[in-house]
Design a protein around this motif. Structure first.
Motif, PDB file in Angstrom:
ATOM      1  N   HIS A 147      -9.943  31.533 -33.122  1.00 53.50           N
ATOM      2  CA  HIS A 147     -10.425  30.242 -33.614  1.00 53.50           C
ATOM      3  C   HIS A 147     -10.028  30.080 -35.085  1.00 53.50           C
ATOM      4  CE1 HIS A 147     -13.573  29.864 -30.172  1.00 53.50           C
ATOM      5  NE2 HIS A 147     -12.349  29.612 -29.782  1.00 53.50           N
ATOM      6  N   HIS A 181     -11.533  31.859 -38.094  1.00 50.72           N
ATOM      7  CA  HIS A 181     -11.484  33.329 -38.123  1.00 50.72           C
ATOM      8  C   HIS A 181     -10.053  33.841 -38.318  1.00 50.72           C
ATOM      9  CE1 HIS A 181     -15.688  33.910 -36.699  1.00 50.72           C
ATOM     10  NE2 HIS A 181     -15.492  32.661 -36.338  1.00 50.72           N
ATOM     11  N   HIS A 241     -11.160  36.873 -32.915  1.00 48.37           N
ATOM     12  CA  HIS A 241     -10.628  35.867 -31.993  1.00 48.37           C
ATOM     13  C   HIS A 241      -9.783  34.849 -32.749  1.00 48.37           C
ATOM     14  CE1 HIS A 241     -14.356  33.997 -33.408  1.00 48.37           C
ATOM     15  NE2 HIS A 241     -14.124  32.875 -32.750  1.00 48.37           N
ATOM     16  N   ASP A 292     -18.052  35.861 -33.133  1.00 48.61           N
ATOM     17  CA  ASP A 292     -18.897  34.752 -32.684  1.00 48.61           C
ATOM     18  C   ASP A 292     -19.484  35.022 -31.296  1.00 48.61           C
ATOM     19  OD1 ASP A 292     -18.332  33.419 -34.983  1.00 48.61           O
ATOM     20  OD2 ASP A 292     -17.055  31.879 -34.085  1.00 48.61           O
ATOM     21  N   HIS A 321     -16.719  32.988 -25.488  1.00 44.87           N
ATOM     22  CA  HIS A 321     -16.523  32.082 -26.629  1.00 44.87           C
ATOM     23  C   HIS A 321     -15.024  31.834 -26.844  1.00 44.87           C
ATOM     24  CE1 HIS A 321     -17.166  30.163 -30.468  1.00 44.87           C
ATOM     25  NE2 HIS A 321     -16.370  31.046 -31.049  1.00 44.87           N
TER      26      HIS A 321
END
Ligand SMILES: [Zn+2]
Length: 319
Positions: free
Chosen positions: A71, A74, A69, A189, A170
């Motif tokens: 974020h 990451h 993802h 996550d 998430h």
């Protein structure tokens, strides 16, 4: 650096967040691939370079970077690794939504700040949060030419066969990767131990992330993985169904708590977030607490257990 499943090596990368590390994974088979990257900080660059050197590799030896993802912790180094020669891939939904959050960051800000204000966040907090968001953006190195794959895609990664599954909640475009050969799930996550993954509603996100998330937990349960390799702590969760049940119970308890708070009368999401997450939090954590409260509120609205009272300020009340 531990081999946590055949050919899959755990590489913890330091991050300036309370979790302290993001777990990246080096896939070493026919070629080399990295799952997730860490934020673009000097400490993260050093840790990744040293970890690869342990295997006799340098950045240019990575054939592929696969992202769970968008974020920052990451995704933040993906652009650097792309520039060193790696192919970068992410789920198509994450390219359209999460990746766009970073490439169109300044264009999205006015709507985000307006949402903060509408939901009762005081002006000084908004100004402080804006600065933390800009600071995060400066620590990102987005990939310039990422490739995408759809939900359900079968991917050949470092000579291993992985199947990608869309697990929103998430993050809108969060993906997990199952290696059917041994039931190893690279879970990002989506499932964590010690903490529950943050489920947030943002102005640009899908309208009911908690519903998305609870459905995606069921989807992962049905995959019946043997173990999950996760994005923080762990890194191995051996009993995935048990952890899924704990996370589900947590959200049910939070929804019940929120219903009790709503009974006091109409309140903004900001006020409710202070009651739901009491105690000292940093501004960045307050922003997440607000967005997670909003995700739970909109879930209650969607199931008819709360009402959204529109106005210059948006308030929530029992239905
Ligand atoms: Zn995340």
């Amino acid at each position: 650096m531990r081999e946590v499943a055949p050919g899959i090596h755990h590489i913890p990368i330091p991050i300036p967040y309370p979790m302290k590390y993001v777990n990246c994974y080096l896939l070493k088979g026919d070629g080399h691939a990295l799952i997730d990257t860490g934020l673009d900080t000097p400490e993260a660059r050093r840790a990744l370079t040293e970890a690869l050197a342990h295997f006799g590799l340098d950045l240019a030896d990575l054939d592929e970077v696969l992202l769970t993802h968008h974020h920052p912790d990451h995704y933040g180094l993906a652009g650097l690794l792309e520039a060193a020669g790696a192919r970068v891939r992410m789920l198509d939904v994450e390219y359209q939504r999460g990746h766009a959050q970073w490439t169109r960051f300044e264009a999205h800000l006015p709507q985000t700040l307006q949402a903060f204000a509408q939901h009762g966040m005081p002006e000084p907090v908004r100004a402080g949060i804006l600065e933390t968001m800009r600071a995060t953006r400066r620590r990102l190195h987005p990939p310039q030419h990422p490739e995408t794959f759809p939900d359900g895609a079968v991917l050949e990664v470092a000579g291993m066969t992985l199947q990608a599954f869309w697990t929103p909640g998430h993050a809108d475009g969060h993906a997990v990767f199952l290696r059917p050969a041994d039931g190893t799930l690279l879970a990002g996550d989506h499932i964590l131990e010690r903490i529950t993954p943050n489920i947030s509603l943002w102005p640009h996100s899908r309208p009911n992330p908690l519903k998305d998330y609870l459905e995606a937990l069921e989807r992962v349960r049905a995959l019946a993985p043997e173990r999950a390799l996760v994005g923080h702590y762990g890194p191995v969760i051996p009993d995935v169904p048990r952890r899924i049940a704990e996370i589900q119970a947590h959200h049910q308890a939070r929804l019940e708590h929120l219903k009790t708070l709503l009974a006091r009368g109409p309140q903004t999401a900001w006020d409710l977030s202070l009651a739901l997450f009491p105690g000292e939090l940093t501004l960045a954590q307050r922003r997440f607490a607000w967005a997670e409260t909003l995700a739970h509120l909109e879930y209650l609205v969607a199931v008819g257990l709360a009402a959204r009272l529109e106005g210059r300020t948006i308030r929530y009340a029992p239905a």
